[in-house]
Write an enzyme that holds these catalytic residues in place. Sequence first.
Site, PDB file in Angstrom:
ATOM      1  CG  HIS A 246      -1.937   0.696   1.220  1.00 16.51           C
ATOM      2  ND1 HIS A 246      -2.697   1.275   2.615  1.00 16.51           N
ATOM      3  CD2 HIS A 246      -2.618   1.389   0.329  1.00 16.51           C
ATOM      4  CE1 HIS A 246      -3.768   2.042   2.177  1.00 16.51           C
ATOM      5  NE2 HIS A 246      -3.620   2.119   0.761  1.00 16.51           N
ATOM      6  CB  CYS A 270      -2.392   8.873   6.027  1.00 17.62           C
ATOM      7  SG  CYS A 270      -3.215   8.453   7.421  1.00 17.62           S
ATOM      8  NE  ARG A 385     -11.598   8.231  -0.962  1.00 18.20           N
ATOM      9  CZ  ARG A 385     -10.667   7.555  -0.622  1.00 18.20           C
ATOM     10  NH1 ARG A 385      -9.414   7.346  -1.449  1.00 18.20           N
ATOM     11  NH2 ARG A 385     -10.349   6.988   0.592  1.00 18.20           N
TER      12      ARG A 385
HETATM   13  O1  SAT Z   1     -12.060   2.887  -1.038  1.00 18.82           O
HETATM   14  S1  SAT Z   1     -10.587   2.658  -1.411  1.00 18.82           S
HETATM   15  O2  SAT Z   1     -10.372   1.415  -0.538  1.00 18.82           O
HETATM   16  O3  SAT Z   1     -10.174   2.462  -2.697  1.00 18.82           O
HETATM   17  C1  SAT Z   1      -9.591   3.877  -0.726  1.00 18.82           C
HETATM   18  C2  SAT Z   1      -8.940   3.722   0.418  1.00 18.82           C
HETATM   19  O4  SAT Z   1      -9.105   3.230   1.456  1.00 18.82           O
HETATM   20  O5  SAT Z   1      -7.442   3.477   0.290  1.00 18.82           O
HETATM   21 MN    MN Z   2      -5.259   3.244  -0.396  1.00 24.35          MN
END
Ligand code: SAT
Ligand code: MN
Length: 603
Positions: A246, A270, A385
Amino acid sequence: MSIDFSNWSNHKNLQNWILEMKNLCKPESVHLCDGSKQEFDTFCKRLEDEGVFKRLNPEKRPGSFWCVSDSNDVARVEDRTFICSEKEVDAGPTNHWCDPKEMKQTLLKVFDGCMEGREMYVIPFCMGPIGSKLSIIGVEITDSLYVAVNMFIMTRMGQKALEFLGQSGEFVPCMHSVGVPLEKGEKGPSWPCQPTDKKYIVHFPQEKSIWSYGSGYGGNALLGKKCLALRIASVLAKENGWLAEHMLILGLTSPEGEKKYIAASFPSACGKTNLAMITPTLPGWKVDCVGDDIAWMKFGKDGKLYAINPENGYFGVAPGTSMQSNPNAMKTIAKNTIFTNVALTDDGDVWWEGMTKETPEHLLSWTNKSWDKGSQEKAAHPNSRFTTPAKQCPIVSQEMDNPEGVPISAIIFGGRRASLEPLVYEAFDWNHGTFLGAALSSEMTAAAKGTIGKLRHDPFAMLPFCGYNMGDYFKHWIEMGQQSDASNLPKIFHVNWFIKDENEKFIWPGFGENSRILKWIFQRCDHKIESLDTPLGKCPKVEDLDLNGLNLSKETLEKLFHIDKSGWEEEIKGIEEYFSKFKDHLPNEIKDQLENLRKRLNQ
Ligand code: SAT
Ligand code: MN
């Protein structure tokens, strides 16, 4: 009804799987996606006609759309995410496990007829550059047009993925349904989904397949991202000696023209996207963005660790993104972008908290309600988003499509910690760095359903994304360090941009100013400068940190690097208790690192 596969793919296993899923889900029709621009436009138009999408003012934001989700479908649902390994121990203490046979039974029941009255979309996609040995192909079957258009932006999808797959290549089957069948002629809700306790985000790590039911949002539904590129890929990576992480990937060029690549791991929301696209405030330093969320890394023949970004777009958090905090993201999302759960302005553009200094007088909020300035409620959801093509980023790396990936010189771990963790330090070696990743904690954000601000252990920022026993994952990291010699291994660092003072105010300016820390990391990679050994790791000598023009007081600087011994003793107890979960899966190397830290603190 049969499906005409001619002109699409003659891959027999793929065809059989599609037919099987069609028989199970009983859609009204099947659409095999080709990934063309025309197809994307047609889909967006259909979403518009159905009232799901609102086209934004083309003079303000061409090719872009606004939509809002159901208020019960706004983030990842970790409690409903399952790792169905044959043995429970292989899912480990941090994952929800369910017996694979039992779960299959449940899934076959809920998927039976789940697409009645809807169209089924078949989306072949490639995670990673087309043609790369590191890439993995998936095929997502979904009844959500919203998912289809998001996958179009987030992955390399359609014919190019099918060509790469060939007649007999392997693919990860990714089954998705919002779980709301329709009666004949029924229109249904604009954001169909199931209540949280009926959602299922399921991974079968042995069979390498994914089944997702009941949610249409983000990582729950865009299955190439967290489900394939992290949970399933982490299992493949463990089996085959590589890493699925990640992490963002950025290229950093010094004023002298030297370039290094850095990968950095932070929990969701973050600041990975902000760091990946940073505009350095230090003169002469340049950054380019390879990826903002996921890195797949493998050792090259030269012993260096090479990384690719498996994605093709950014699914970034909107609130807080502004021309000040992340101008490159703002330029990226200037067109051809899908906005989910942000607010809509009266002149047909988007807005969210933190976007502009002035709040608009009137908006349509993410709950689709008229919203006036001064309202107690947030206009945009904290986990709203943007879905936007990576190629639109003004600083997108030329290497994004390089099938070999980029050589990584440094790996950074970080979380949101109001205190305790200093601004930056370097690990003594790979195993110590692995410990830093394993011991990572962070305050929770809106990216997942849960309590915001609550401190939790989030090893390697992979807590919600590791597809197997986290203790074995630590072991895998230790073993990866043995695949190469120390001189070739990336150096590992820990950062904390989020230190607060007594008044809850951040004491480090962050954003573009983080380039000062990147410069120190860059120079440490070359052994150009020395460091100061502390119990936690190697800290910068004050004179080596470029703090020119920041006007930081001596007191602030001290706070940024303060090591609170009694606080750390408590922290160590917490880490020890957390690690005890992993029982005999916790590697001795990690136990030793914790003991070493305790000893160093007591010296
Ligand atoms: O909704 S997602 O899992 O793509 C975004 C994240 O939590 O990083
Ligand atoms: Mn992520």
